[in-house]
Design a protein around this motif. Structure first.
Motif, short mmCIF file in Angstrom:
data_model
loop_
_atom_site.label_atom_id
_atom_site.label_comp_id
_atom_site.label_asym_id
_atom_site.label_seq_id
_atom_site.Cartn_x
_atom_site.Cartn_y
_atom_site.Cartn_z
N SER A 37 0.83 -1.21 0.00
CA SER A 37 0.00 0.00 0.00
C SER A 37 0.86 1.25 0.00
CB SER A 37 -0.94 -0.01 1.21
OG SER A 37 -0.19 0.01 2.42
N THR A 38 1.98 1.23 0.72
CA THR A 38 2.88 2.39 0.74
C THR A 38 3.48 2.64 -0.63
OG1 THR A 38 3.40 1.97 3.07
CG2 THR A 38 4.91 3.39 1.83
N VAL A 39 3.93 1.57 -1.29
CA VAL A 39 4.50 1.71 -2.63
C VAL A 39 3.48 2.27 -3.60
CG1 VAL A 39 5.45 0.44 -4.59
CG2 VAL A 39 6.25 -0.06 -2.27
N LEU A 40 2.24 1.79 -3.52
CA LEU A 40 1.20 2.27 -4.43
C LEU A 40 0.89 3.75 -4.19
CD1 LEU A 40 -1.27 -0.77 -4.41
CD2 LEU A 40 0.34 -0.09 -6.22
N VAL A 41 0.80 4.16 -2.93
CA VAL A 41 0.50 5.56 -2.63
C VAL A 41 1.63 6.46 -3.09
CG1 VAL A 41 0.14 7.21 -0.76
CG2 VAL A 41 -1.06 5.02 -0.74
N VAL A 42 2.88 6.07 -2.78
CA VAL A 42 4.03 6.89 -3.20
C VAL A 42 4.10 6.99 -4.71
CG1 VAL A 42 6.54 7.02 -3.19
CG2 VAL A 42 5.33 6.44 -1.09
N ALA A 43 3.88 5.86 -5.40
CA ALA A 43 3.92 5.88 -6.86
C ALA A 43 2.83 6.79 -7.43
CB ALA A 43 3.76 4.46 -7.40
N ALA A 44 1.63 6.74 -6.84
CA ALA A 44 0.55 7.60 -7.32
C ALA A 44 0.88 9.07 -7.13
CB ALA A 44 -0.76 7.24 -6.60
N VAL A 45 1.45 9.41 -5.96
CA VAL A 45 1.81 10.81 -5.70
C VAL A 45 2.88 11.29 -6.67
CG1 VAL A 45 2.85 12.37 -4.01
CG2 VAL A 45 1.12 10.71 -3.28
N LEU A 47 3.55 10.13 -9.67
CA LEU A 47 2.99 10.26 -11.02
C LEU A 47 2.18 11.55 -11.16
CD1 LEU A 47 1.89 6.59 -11.78
CD2 LEU A 47 3.78 7.86 -12.81
N VAL A 48 1.38 11.88 -10.13
CA VAL A 48 0.58 13.10 -10.19
C VAL A 48 1.47 14.33 -10.23
CG1 VAL A 48 -1.06 14.53 -8.90
CG2 VAL A 48 -1.44 12.06 -9.11
N VAL A 49 2.52 14.35 -9.39
CA VAL A 49 3.40 15.52 -9.32
C VAL A 49 4.21 15.67 -10.60
CG1 VAL A 49 5.36 16.53 -8.11
CG2 VAL A 49 3.49 15.50 -6.81
N GLY A 54 2.88 22.19 -14.41
CA GLY A 54 3.92 23.10 -13.95
C GLY A 54 5.07 22.44 -13.23
N TRP A 55 5.25 21.12 -13.43
CA TRP A 55 6.28 20.42 -12.67
C TRP A 55 7.68 20.92 -12.99
CZ3 TRP A 55 8.39 18.28 -8.85
CH2 TRP A 55 9.53 17.50 -8.97
#
Length: 295
Positions: A37-45, A47-49, A54-55
């Motif tokens: 779950s941690t890997v999935l959340v970090v990967a999602a964040v 990808l969004v950033v 404006g990245w």
């Protein structure tokens, strides 16, 4: 035993072994689920950033390695000022807070004026924001033109922090003093101890021990709030980052300052959490035979 039945070494029953194996399996499963779950959340964040429009501009403005390295020495020098303010304000605030707590909990009639002053002081500085106290102290005291009073931003900022945190620490100590059971005081007085001796030798040691964790949490908060002295012109870590940012509109120095504050406060918060865990519910269960991990 001589003349008795032979003793055999103790070994856990099959049920106990099955229970231990089940707990190990549950721990491994929980660890695996938490990791995934941690890997999935970090990967999602990430990808969004990274895919934000404006990245690239944000990366240049906030995460410039060259700018970070260039501003690091000045920010470190400013952080040294923050640490000195933190230590001085923490020591002075703790001592004054303890004195106010003793005054507030005293029942001696002759000390009523001191008790009333302590109550009014705590109510006042707990109800006024620290930033407002900084502004009033930083601009109000120099207006008096007292020759003996230092007017540096670091001194006035530390004074404002002491005034505010003394009130918070006084309430922490008062809670600790009131948590000591009255029977402790009665037992001490029955042994011939005076009021002062009872307070010093019986009440205060137990009170301080009872509030060590919340006291440490307040001191950690004080360490972070020491950065507010920059509003009075003191060149601390935040002010040094602001100076480095001026003209370039590159906010990487602020990120550097934030990381340095985090590196100072993180070990403190983890130490406080470890202390609370040792004194908390989990520690009491450790002494119960067969308690195991019930969470």
């Amino acid at each position: 035993m001589p003349g008795g039945a032979p003793t055999t070494a103790w070994s856990p029953s099959p049920l106990a072994l099955d229970r231990a194996a089940f707990r190990r399996t549950q721990r491994r499963r929980s660890l695996l689920v938490a990791l995934v779950s941690t890997v999935l959340v970090v990967a999602a964040v990430v990808l969004v950033v990274v895919n934000a429009p404006g990245w690239e501009r944000a990366r240049t403005a906030f995460f410039d390695p060259a700018m970070a390295w260039e501003s690091l020495p000045a920010i470190l020098e400013g952080l040294w000022l923050n640490l000195r303010v933190w230590v001085v304000a923490g020591v002075v605030g703790t001592l004054l807070g303890l004195g106010l707590a003793i005054a507030r909990t005293s029942r001696i009639p002759a000390l009523f004026p001191l008790r009333a002053f302590a109550t009014a002081y705590v109510d006042l500085f707990r109800g006024v924001p620290l930033l407002l106290v900084l502004l009033l102290v930083g601009f109000g005291l120099p207006a008096l033109r007292l020759e003996w009073l230092p007017t540096s931003g670091a001194f006035l900022g530390a004074l404002a922090i002491v005034l505010t945190y003394t009130a918070y620490l006084a309430e922490v100590f008062r809670a600790g003093i009131e948590s000591v059971h009255p029977s402790q005081v009665a037992a001490a007085r029955s042994l011939g101890l005076t009021r002062a001796q009872t307070t010093r030798r019986v009440v205060l040691p137990q009170a301080v021990r009872n509030v060590t964790a919340p006291l440490a949490n307040n001191l950690v908060s004080l360490q972070k709030d020491s950065g507010l002295i920059s509003v009075l012109g003191a060149v601390d870590a935040i002010r040094a980052a602001q100076i480095a940012t001026t003209g370039s509109y590159n906010f990487t120095p602020y990120v550097v300052a934030g990381i340095l504050f985090f590196l100072v406060s993180f070990p403190l918060t983890r130490a406080v959490d470890a202390y609370q865990a040792r004194r908390g519910w989990g520690r009491s269960l450790a002494t119960v035979s067969g308690a195991g991990d019930i969470r």
